[in-house]
Design an enzyme around this catalytic site. Structure first.
Site, mmCIF file in Angstrom:
data_model
loop_
_atom_site.group_PDB
_atom_site.id
_atom_site.type_symbol
_atom_site.label_atom_id
_atom_site.label_comp_id
_atom_site.label_asym_id
_atom_site.label_seq_id
_atom_site.Cartn_x
_atom_site.Cartn_y
_atom_site.Cartn_z
ATOM 1 N N GLY A 31 0.794 -1.216 0.000
ATOM 2 C CA GLY A 31 0.000 0.000 0.000
ATOM 3 C C GLY A 31 0.829 1.270 0.000
ATOM 4 O O GLY A 31 1.863 1.369 -0.677
ATOM 5 N N ASP A 33 2.689 2.477 2.342
ATOM 6 C CA ASP A 33 4.021 2.227 2.912
ATOM 7 C C ASP A 33 4.999 1.787 1.826
ATOM 8 O O ASP A 33 6.089 2.344 1.701
ATOM 9 C CB ASP A 33 3.893 1.172 4.009
ATOM 10 C CG ASP A 33 5.127 1.027 4.874
ATOM 11 O OD1 ASP A 33 5.950 1.954 4.919
ATOM 12 O OD2 ASP A 33 5.253 -0.024 5.530
ATOM 13 N N SER A 117 -4.852 3.434 7.652
ATOM 14 C CA SER A 117 -5.487 2.136 7.940
ATOM 15 C C SER A 117 -6.628 1.770 6.996
ATOM 16 O O SER A 117 -7.203 0.690 7.118
ATOM 17 C CB SER A 117 -5.979 2.044 9.391
ATOM 18 O OG SER A 117 -4.884 1.998 10.280
#
Length: 167
Positions: A31, A33, A117
């Site tokens: 994702g 990151d 998240s």
């Protein structure tokens, strides 16, 4: 602080700091990151290893160089993993408040945020978009917080949340 919604790639934002939705180990991943680590190059990972040898706890924030990103810094936050039962909303909202506190320490005036998240950690996007409320109610020296969405549906959700807060 001015809140804006952006449809695009967080790794291309010309801001003082980009916020990375990191995992606890802070070694790159999927994702946002993974995208930040790939675009920033090896300097981001090297700085993560040096500054955070044991990673960070959920809800916490810390900074590293941005390497080859247009930004000067990466502010790493560790969001809760909804898919694994970490559903304490205060941990999610603390990511935003702690990221702004780190940005203030750095003197950053423009910061680009993902919806923490809401990707691989599967936090419901409608609830994650409530991060706008946290950003709007946090005292900070940051002048602009951009919420960056890679896909159109998430962008539309953020636009609605920002419009609600901005009145």
């Amino acid at each position: 602080m001015r809140l804006t919604a952006v449809h695009g790639d967080i790794t291309t934002q010309d801001v003082d700091a980009v916020v990375n939705a990191a995992d606890r180990r802070m070694r790159g991943g999927g994702g946002v990151d993974g995208a930040i680590h790939r675009a920033g190059g090896p300097a981001v990972l090297e700085d993560c290893r040096r500054r955070f040898p044991d990673g960070l706890a959920t809800g916490q924030a810390g900074w590293t160089t941005a390497g080859e990103l247009p930004a000067r810094w990466v502010v790493h936050v560790v969001g809760p993993d909804y898919g694994r039962g970490q559903r304490d909303r205060s941990q999610l909202t603390s990511c935003y408040g702690n990221a702004l506190a780190v940005a203030d320490e750095l003197g950053a005036r423009t910061v680009a945020f993902p919806l923490v998240s809401a990707g691989v950690y599967r936090w419901p996007k409608e609830d994650a978009a409530a991060a706008v409320d946290t950003l709007a109610s946090t005292t900070t020296q940051v002048e602009e917080a951009r919420l960056v969405a890679f896909d159109r549906a998430t962008y539309d959700l953020i636009v609605a949340a920002v419009s609600r807060v901005n009145g």
